[in-house]
Motif scaffolding. Structure first.
Motif, PDB file in Angstrom:
ATOM      1  N   PHE A 206       0.911  -1.162   0.165  1.00  0.00           N
ATOM      2  CA  PHE A 206      -0.010  -0.080  -0.104  1.00  0.00           C
ATOM      3  C   PHE A 206       1.109   1.298  -0.098  1.00  0.00           C
ATOM      4  N   ASP A 207       1.417   1.450  -0.949  1.00  0.00           N
ATOM      5  CA  ASP A 207       2.644   2.707  -1.140  1.00  0.00           C
ATOM      6  C   ASP A 207       2.034   3.896  -1.507  1.00  0.00           C
ATOM      7  N   ASN A 208       2.862   4.876  -1.093  1.00  0.00           N
ATOM      8  CA  ASN A 208       2.744   6.132  -1.456  1.00  0.00           C
ATOM      9  C   ASN A 208       2.629   6.167  -3.021  1.00  0.00           C
ATOM     10  N   MET A 209       1.670   7.010  -3.291  1.00  0.00           N
ATOM     11  CA  MET A 209       1.529   7.571  -4.784  1.00  0.00           C
ATOM     12  C   MET A 209       2.941   7.878  -5.486  1.00  0.00           C
ATOM     13  N   PRO A 210       3.882   8.742  -5.113  1.00  0.00           N
ATOM     14  CA  PRO A 210       4.821   9.324  -5.930  1.00  0.00           C
ATOM     15  C   PRO A 210       5.797   8.256  -5.829  1.00  0.00           C
ATOM     16  N   SER A 211       6.199   7.165  -4.887  1.00  0.00           N
ATOM     17  CA  SER A 211       6.991   6.280  -5.424  1.00  0.00           C
ATOM     18  C   SER A 211       6.627   5.116  -6.200  1.00  0.00           C
ATOM     19  N   ILE A 212       5.313   4.836  -6.293  1.00  0.00           N
ATOM     20  CA  ILE A 212       5.032   3.514  -6.771  1.00  0.00           C
ATOM     21  C   ILE A 212       4.350   3.755  -8.392  1.00  0.00           C
ATOM     22  N   ILE A 213       3.835   5.008  -8.535  1.00  0.00           N
ATOM     23  CA  ILE A 213       3.170   5.448  -9.842  1.00  0.00           C
ATOM     24  C   ILE A 213       3.673   5.061 -11.074  1.00  0.00           C
ATOM     25  N   GLY A 219       3.804  -0.933 -16.226  1.00  0.00           N
ATOM     26  CA  GLY A 219       3.181  -2.038 -16.207  1.00  0.00           C
ATOM     27  C   GLY A 219       3.481  -3.121 -15.678  1.00  0.00           C
ATOM     28  N   SER A 220       4.884  -2.789 -14.956  1.00  0.00           N
ATOM     29  CA  SER A 220       5.760  -4.013 -14.092  1.00  0.00           C
ATOM     30  C   SER A 220       4.819  -4.258 -12.808  1.00  0.00           C
ATOM     31  N   LEU A 221       4.115  -3.478 -12.332  1.00  0.00           N
ATOM     32  CA  LEU A 221       3.201  -3.523 -11.203  1.00  0.00           C
ATOM     33  C   LEU A 221       1.840  -3.441 -11.580  1.00  0.00           C
ATOM     34  N   ARG A 222       0.745  -3.711 -10.747  1.00  0.00           N
ATOM     35  CA  ARG A 222      -0.611  -3.541 -10.969  1.00  0.00           C
ATOM     36  C   ARG A 222      -1.250  -2.904  -9.815  1.00  0.00           C
ATOM     37  N   ALA A 223      -1.936  -1.823 -10.156  1.00  0.00           N
ATOM     38  CA  ALA A 223      -2.716  -1.011  -9.088  1.00  0.00           C
ATOM     39  C   ALA A 223      -4.182  -1.771  -8.954  1.00  0.00           C
ATOM     40  N   LEU A 224      -4.522  -2.102  -7.721  1.00  0.00           N
ATOM     41  CA  LEU A 224      -5.886  -2.588  -7.449  1.00  0.00           C
ATOM     42  C   LEU A 224      -6.862  -1.402  -7.085  1.00  0.00           C
ATOM     43  N   ALA A 225      -6.343  -0.645  -6.330  1.00  0.00           N
ATOM     44  CA  ALA A 225      -7.170   0.504  -5.920  1.00  0.00           C
ATOM     45  C   ALA A 225      -6.392   1.580  -5.151  1.00  0.00           C
ATOM     46  N   VAL A 226      -6.790   2.736  -4.905  1.00  0.00           N
ATOM     47  CA  VAL A 226      -6.445   4.082  -4.203  1.00  0.00           C
ATOM     48  C   VAL A 226      -7.041   3.973  -2.873  1.00  0.00           C
ATOM     49  N   THR A 227      -6.441   4.470  -1.942  1.00  0.00           N
ATOM     50  CA  THR A 227      -6.961   4.361  -0.724  1.00  0.00           C
ATOM     51  C   THR A 227      -7.536   5.627  -0.043  1.00  0.00           C
ATOM     52  N   THR A 228      -7.776   6.769  -0.766  1.00  0.00           N
ATOM     53  CA  THR A 228      -8.690   7.482  -0.484  1.00  0.00           C
ATOM     54  C   THR A 228      -9.967   7.413  -0.919  1.00  0.00           C
ATOM     55  N   THR A 229     -10.998   8.150  -0.438  1.00  0.00           N
ATOM     56  CA  THR A 229     -12.241   8.025  -0.636  1.00  0.00           C
ATOM     57  C   THR A 229     -12.857   8.276  -1.986  1.00  0.00           C
ATOM     58  N   THR A 230     -11.973   9.044  -2.753  1.00  0.00           N
ATOM     59  CA  THR A 230     -12.452   9.293  -4.106  1.00  0.00           C
ATOM     60  C   THR A 230     -11.195   8.803  -5.013  1.00  0.00           C
ATOM     61  N   ARG A 231     -11.398   8.597  -6.287  1.00  0.00           N
ATOM     62  CA  ARG A 231     -10.544   8.298  -7.351  1.00  0.00           C
ATOM     63  C   ARG A 231      -9.499   9.127  -7.342  1.00  0.00           C
ATOM     64  N   SER A 232      -8.177   8.928  -7.749  1.00  0.00           N
ATOM     65  CA  SER A 232      -7.066   9.742  -8.196  1.00  0.00           C
ATOM     66  C   SER A 232      -7.073  10.329  -9.585  1.00  0.00           C
ATOM     67  N   SER A 233      -6.819  11.674  -9.573  1.00  0.00           N
ATOM     68  CA  SER A 233      -6.817  12.185 -11.094  1.00  0.00           C
ATOM     69  C   SER A 233      -5.718  11.609 -11.993  1.00  0.00           C
ATOM     70  N   LEU A 234      -4.669  11.013 -11.140  1.00  0.00           N
ATOM     71  CA  LEU A 234      -3.385  10.511 -11.971  1.00  0.00           C
ATOM     72  C   LEU A 234      -3.756   9.047 -12.145  1.00  0.00           C
ATOM     73  N   LEU A 235      -4.522   8.285 -11.414  1.00  0.00           N
ATOM     74  CA  LEU A 235      -5.100   7.088 -11.844  1.00  0.00           C
ATOM     75  C   LEU A 235      -6.398   6.925 -12.082  1.00  0.00           C
ATOM     76  N   PRO A 236      -7.193   7.740 -12.916  1.00  0.00           N
ATOM     77  CA  PRO A 236      -8.527   7.750 -12.951  1.00  0.00           C
ATOM     78  C   PRO A 236      -9.369   6.516 -13.271  1.00  0.00           C
ATOM     79  N   ASP A 237      -8.635   5.493 -13.711  1.00  0.00           N
ATOM     80  CA  ASP A 237      -9.387   4.047 -14.098  1.00  0.00           C
ATOM     81  C   ASP A 237      -9.271   3.048 -12.928  1.00  0.00           C
ATOM     82  N   VAL A 238      -8.512   3.646 -11.941  1.00  0.00           N
ATOM     83  CA  VAL A 238      -8.382   2.780 -10.653  1.00  0.00           C
ATOM     84  C   VAL A 238      -9.514   3.096  -9.522  1.00  0.00           C
ATOM     85  N   PRO A 239     -10.060   2.050  -9.362  1.00  0.00           N
ATOM     86  CA  PRO A 239     -11.194   2.490  -8.249  1.00  0.00           C
ATOM     87  C   PRO A 239     -10.699   2.606  -6.680  1.00  0.00           C
ATOM     88  N   THR A 240     -11.666   3.173  -5.825  1.00  0.00           N
ATOM     89  CA  THR A 240     -11.095   3.016  -4.389  1.00  0.00           C
ATOM     90  C   THR A 240     -11.178   1.659  -3.569  1.00  0.00           C
TER      91      THR A 240
END
Length: 325
Positions: A206-213, A219-240
């Motif tokens: 569950f890493d900080n956005m700047p170091s993992i994005i 494509g070397s790692l896969r994002a399942l979700a962001v941890t905020t209550t709303t989606r991130s504009s940097l990863l708009p297709d990734v759910p919460t």
């Protein structure tokens, strides 16, 4: 010679108002010398970058240098204690970050109580962590990951950038809210944790956005979700995470604080200037690049956020049984 009563009361009222007038005049001319801005991390990281970005614009707007002083060590406590014990005159401020909220309950023998001993000035932004898995993990969604972890008890390793970090405790919160059991593997920072994620030695972080994005985008790692209550504009297709685990929220809240009893007039002036900086299009774009939209608000609103963050992480720390003597 005795003064008439009315004249005496007039003079007394003027004398009583003098301190307030002096404070107002002091705030009007503040700052008249450089301001020391203490950051509890080494230079170059995302937290340090936020301070330098905003500090540069404050220097330009206020005509005095905001000098970044990096004081890493003891999980931010060295930096925090140095500010809390500083003269409350507006010339020493702190980069407030998630460690401050977490450490209040994580450390057993702190010499300060952060929510009580810091004067909130302004919030900057709130950055999500990203629930990220290695390419060898079959799960493509949070629900699939929960099923995968429950089907493989003791075989899923949770990486973090260290015991008691927001990265670690975001994972602990996930386990507490889902009943999933994972083996925590702490590292000395995000870089070695991500290296082992890429190598398949650990399965989720569950890493900080700047170091993992960058690894997610590559494509070397896969994002399942962001941890905020709303989606991130940097990863708009990734759910919460909360889309699957209602009530889940874990994020990195940044801002500026000062020693308790710093004059409210100076706090108000700094808050006004910081909010003006956050509203600048170039600063807003850079903060979004660093993971979170600007949070423009009052000192009181930031103070309420500090209390809420401290209480939230206290529950997670106690549930996880994590502490530092």
């Amino acid at each position: 010679m005795t003064l008439p009563r009315r004249q005496f009361l007039h003079l007394a009222a003027g004398a009583a108002a003098l301190p307030a007038l002096l404070r107002f005049a002091w705030a009007q001319t503040y700052p008249t010398r450089p301001v020391r801005w203490v950051v509890g991390y080494p230079p170059g990281g995302a937290t340090d970058i936020i301070a330098r970005l905003i500090g540069q614009r404050l220097s330009e707007r206020l005509g005095q240098q905001f000098i970044i002083e990096n004081k890493p060590g003891a999980g931010n406590n060295i930096a925090t204690e140095s500010v809390i014990n500083a003269e409350p005159d507006g010339y020493t401020v702190l980069l407030v970050n998630p460690a401050n909220y977490i450490n209040t309950s994580l450390y057993a023998n702190l010499k300060f109580n952060f929510p009580q001993d810091i004067a909130p000035i302004a919030s900057f932004n709130r950055v999500p962590n990203v629930m990220t898995v290695g390419k060898d993990v079959e799960a493509k969604t949070v629900a699939e990951f929960i099923a995968y972890a429950k089907a493989n008890p003791g075989k899923v390793n949770l990486a973090s950038s260290g015991n008691g970090t927001s990265v670690h405790l975001s994972g602990e919160m996930f386990m507490a809210m889902t009943g999933v059991k994972m083996q925590h593997v702490p590292y000395r920072g995000a870089a070695p944790a991500i290296t082992d994620m890429l190598g398949g030695q650990v399965q989720v972080i569950f890493d900080n956005m700047p170091s993992i994005i960058q690894h997610i985008r590559a494509g070397s790692l896969r994002a399942l979700a962001v941890t905020t209550t709303t989606r991130s504009s940097l990863l708009p297709d990734v759910p919460t995470v909360a889309d699957t685990v209602p009530g889940y929220e874990a994020s990195a809240l940044f801002g500026m604080g000062a020693p308790k009893n710093t004059p409210k007039e100076i706090i108000a002036k700094l808050n006004q200037e910081i909010n003006a900086v956050l509203a600048e299009p170039a600063i807003k774009a850079r903060l979004i690049d660093l993971g979170g939209d600007p949070l423009i608000g009052t000192p009181e609103a930031f103070g309420a956020m500090i209390v809420a963050e401290t209480e939230k992480w206290e529950k997670v720390v106690k549930a996880a049984g994590v502490h530092v003597d």
